[in-house]
Design an enzyme around this catalytic site. Structure first.
Site, PDB file in Angstrom:
ATOM      1  CG  LEU A  21      -1.965  -1.089   1.334  1.00 43.21           C
ATOM      2  CD1 LEU A  21      -2.700  -0.998   2.652  1.00 43.21           C
ATOM      3  CD2 LEU A  21      -2.950  -1.012   0.177  1.00 43.21           C
ATOM      4  N   GLY A  22       2.056   1.155   0.464  1.00 43.10           N
ATOM      5  CA  GLY A  22       2.935   2.316   0.542  1.00 43.10           C
ATOM      6  C   GLY A  22       4.237   1.948   1.209  1.00 43.10           C
ATOM      7  N   GLY A  24       7.781   3.655   3.214  1.00 44.10           N
ATOM      8  CA  GLY A  24       8.466   4.782   3.826  1.00 44.10           C
ATOM      9  C   GLY A  24       9.906   4.420   4.120  1.00 44.10           C
ATOM     10  N   GLY A  25      10.580   5.340   4.807  1.00 39.50           N
ATOM     11  CA  GLY A  25      11.985   5.105   5.092  1.00 39.50           C
ATOM     12  C   GLY A  25      12.203   3.989   6.090  1.00 39.50           C
ATOM     13  N   GLY A  27       9.682   1.560   7.052  1.00 41.86           N
ATOM     14  CA  GLY A  27       8.920   0.341   6.851  1.00 41.86           C
ATOM     15  C   GLY A  27       8.029   0.422   5.634  1.00 41.86           C
ATOM     16  CB  VAL A  29       1.792   0.240   4.870  1.00 44.91           C
ATOM     17  CG1 VAL A  29       0.389  -0.147   5.317  1.00 44.91           C
ATOM     18  CG2 VAL A  29       2.441   1.129   5.916  1.00 44.91           C
ATOM     19  CE  LYS A  43       5.415   2.248   9.904  1.00 46.69           C
ATOM     20  NZ  LYS A  43       5.225   3.536  10.594  1.00 46.69           N
ATOM     21  CG  ASP A 137       4.458  13.949  10.911  1.00 47.17           C
ATOM     22  OD1 ASP A 137       4.523  15.118  10.474  1.00 47.17           O
ATOM     23  OD2 ASP A 137       4.769  12.963  10.235  1.00 47.17           O
TER      24      ASP A 137
END
Length: 730
Positions: A21-22, A24-25, A27, A29, A43, A137
């Site tokens: 699904l996506g 990041g730096g 991990g 998902v 995740k 955030d």
């Protein structure tokens, strides 16, 4: 340089990882599916981080924070294993876009929809804070728009309220939605989330950031000292948002008060801002509005005067501005060793750059002292050194209009200083850190450069910016690096004496050039490529400075195992290879900042091409079968028409006038009957009953209707790739 883990087609905690699904730096998902069909967002910590004890601790903290927050209005946690070989956490899967994507694709929210978003997100914030957590955030990318209402997600950098005292290396958040105290590295409270909420509402209502600016450095400056742009946001929400974006965290409502203000509706806002129902015009839960740019009243001083008026009492100028407080006892003559330590009476100090003794401060003969962290100073040079050593206390002086005016009065009126720029004390300080750095550099250029308590000599900068991973992954250290990586900061550091006084100026100029080149490259892509039009520029000055100080680090980012992303990187990196120097660095940084866009484009391309292949294959299959089915149907119809030959042939045969012709027609009729029977069986067995055959024709028509759109989508994506190749000289 990017962390590279291929997507796992495996099972974690009973969840089969269906697709990514996506990424990041820290991990990735995945869409997870349990045996009972329950879907979850799983995740998984990157394998390269799984062996890092600190990262495991942070991941475990994320799980703990998520469990502490009530499940309404946030993505509820379903299961987790932070101690496993590959730490993971499964949360509620939210089938909907992020607020960032929804606004970019559909436009700003309006009317009741905006009010509902405001109330629901404020409710989520109240739940988060009730659990003793500060998200830190909150941004449009961390708000998912589920069919039953928005959800706040990603507690990856959340912290408990009781542990939010951050140091210079602990600033976390997303610039553009960070409160001023986050940027300043001050102690944080839940008020930072309220500020972020206000910035999110401005984006939701206008499609633009509240502190929009062309570069990251100018965005930081606007957050610290500028006014927010609320666009066409209307009352009563406008007044509430304006209060939430106050520079002073004490004047912002807490989440519970914010929710009450939103529910109160139009009656909850007065000319001076929102108030609680039943409250007077001077609200009790929220402090009255104060103009954050207004400095405390200053004495009337002749702006051309550099020394006190003849006959002026030198002991009055500072003391009448200083806050009322008990003066400490005179310190012992022990040597000054740091903040809080006593300092001896300094020797006569000559301001740097002064000729002879015209700007000499004797520190004796009735000169009043200035008190900083409980220590008496009569020498501005010693004061500057002490402030550099206790940056946090010093920045509070420059961030407070009254304290800054008192310091200016002591320097200009009591000491007759001719060195320090008067603008530091007579104008509103947009950035207290920059003002403090300027003060120190003007008085003590002999000191090594320091900014926000961090050493800023060229070797120290090279060490701090040696590893680009914090910038790429968004680790806490990245925002501190971003605050240092500003041309204005570098130029101030260059005022300190060093082996190469022009090095900082050259570095600042290169940083400026690179950032503008990166933004221009991004605008070129968004202006020329259809798929890039909603892409948000993300040219990070900290990454630019990393590449400028360590050119060997400037290599193409990892594609994360995605060949579609790899193709985009290969195309765009040609511009980097063709543009050496700062311009090439800017282009490289723009590519790193666009990785999320590249991943989205790669996913879109796969989706469109897969759908095109699927529908075109279906169309071809249906077309062949329908065509054959129609052919058999036509033949059977002709055979049925041929049955009329039977009575004609019988008449001719019985009349005796055309026995041969009659016999032929009878034979044709018999053959047609047999063929019709056979074709009916073939149609029934091979192509279904008439209803099914009709459905097949409808399916073919539907596939044919979908093909033009899918063909257009695929051609648009391929055209973007082709145009990108032309733009980059490929």
């Amino acid at each position: 340089m990017m962390l590279n883990d291929a997507a796992d087609d495996s099972v974690l905690g009973g969840y089969r990882l269906v697709r990514s699904l996506g990424r990041g730096g820290f991990g990735e998902v995945f869409l997870g599916e349990a045996e009972d069909g329950t879907r979850a967002a799983v995740k998984v910590l990157h394998a390269s981080w799984a062996g890092d004890a600190d990262m495991r601790r942070r991941f475990a903290a994320e799980v703990e924070q998520a469990r502490r927050v009530s499940g309404f209005c946030v993505a509820a946690i379903l299961d987790a294993d932070p101690e496993g070989e590959r730490p993971w956490i499964a949360t509620e899967y939210i089938d909907g876009p992020t607020l960032q994507r929804a606004v970019a694709e559909e436009g700003p929210r309006r009317g009741v929809e905006l009010q509902r978003l405001a109330v629901n997100t404020a409710t989520a914030l109240a739940a988060v804070h009730a659990a003793g957590v500060v998200h830190r955030d909150l941004k449009p990318d961390n708000i998912m728009l589920a069919p039953d209402g928005p959800r706040v997600i990603d507690f990856g950098i959340a912290r408990a309220v009781e542990t939010t005292s951050v140091t210079a290396s602990g600033v976390v958040g997303t610039i553009g939605y960070m409160a001023p105290e986050q940027l300043e590295g001050a102690r944080l409270t839940s008020a930072v989330d309220v500020f972020s909420w206000g910035a999110v509402m401005v984006y939701a209502a206008t499609g633009e950031e509240a502190f929009q600016a062309p570069t990251q450095a100018s965005r930081i400056a606007r957050i610290l000292g500028g006014t927010p742009d609320l666009g066409d946001l209307t009352e009563p929400l406008r007044g509430i948002v304006h209060r939430c974006l106050d520079k002073d965290p004490e004047r912002r409502p807490d989440a519970s008060a914010l929710l009450t203000l939103l529910i109160a509706g139009p009656n909850g806002v007065t000319a001076s801002g929102p108030v609680l129902p039943g409250a007077s015009a001077a609200p009790t839960l929220v402090a009255p509005v104060v103009d954050p740019t207004r400095a405390a009243p200053a004495p009337v001083v002749d702006p051309t005067r550099v020394a006190p008026h003849h006959g002026a009492d030198p002991t009055r100028s500072y003391t009448r501005f200083a806050p009322s407080r008990a003066l400490p006892a005179a310190p012992s003559p022990a040597s000054y060793t740091g903040p809080g330590a006593p300092v001896p009476a300094p020797p006569p100090y000559t301001a740097p750059g002064a000729a002879g003794g015209s700007a000499r401060h004797t520190g004796i003969g009735g000169v009043p002292p200035y008190h900083f962290v409980g220590i008496r100073f009569t020498d501005p040079g010693a004061l500057a050194e002490a402030m550099q050593g206790d940056w946090g206390a010093a920045v509070r002086v420059f961030g407070d209009a009254t304290e800054r005016a008192a310091l200016g009065a002591w320097l200009m009126n009591d000491l007759g200083d001719t060195v320090v720029d008067r603008a530091l004390f007579r104008r509103h300080a947009d950035d207290a850190n920059l003002a403090l750095a300027s003060f120190i550099a003007q008085l003590r250029p002999d000191l090594p450069p320091v900014f926000r308590g961090l050493g800023a000599t060229l070797p120290e900068l090279a060490a701090l910016f040696s590893d680009p991973r914090p910038v790429i992954t968004g680790a806490p250290r990245s925002n501190e690096m971003a605050l240092l990586a500003r041309p204005a900061v570098l130029r101030l550091m260059g005022l300190h004496h060093g082996a190469d006084p022009g090095a900082y100026q050259r570095l600042a100029d290169s940083l400026d050039t690179a950032e503008h080149a990166g933004n221009a490259f991004h605008q070129e892509l968004t202006g020329g490529l259809a798929g890039w039009r909603a892409a948000v520029p993300n040219v990070n000055p900290a990454l630019i400075l990393t590449f400028l100080l360590h050119p060997e680090r400037m290599t193409p980012p990892s594609n994360g195992g995605d060949n579609g992303v790899g193709e985009w990187i290969d195309i765009l990196w040609r511009r980097v290879d063709a543009s050496p120097g700062p311009v090439g660095v800017g282009h490289a940084t723009a590519i790193y900042g666009a990785l999320a866009t590249l991943q989205a484009l790669a996913r879109q391309r796969r989706y469109w091409e897969e759908r095109y292949t699927e529908v075109s294959t279906e169309h071809e299959t249906l077309h062949a079968k329908v065509e054959q089915q129609q052919r058999f149907f036509r033949i059977r119809r002709y055979c049925n028409h041929a049955l009329f030959c039977l009575p004609i042939g019988l008449v001719l045969d019985l009349s005796g006038r055309a026995e041969v012709l009659g016999g032929f027609l009878v034979s044709v009729a018999v053959l047609a009957f047999c063929a019709s029977v056979v074709l009916s069986v073939v149609l029934r067995v091979g192509y279904g009953d008439p209803v099914r055959r009709g459905q097949r024709v409808m399916e073919l028509n539907n596939a044919a209707a979908r093909l033009p759109e899918l063909t257009s989508g695929v051609e648009r994506i391929r055209a973007d790739l082709l145009h990108a190749r032309r733009l980059t000289g490929g």
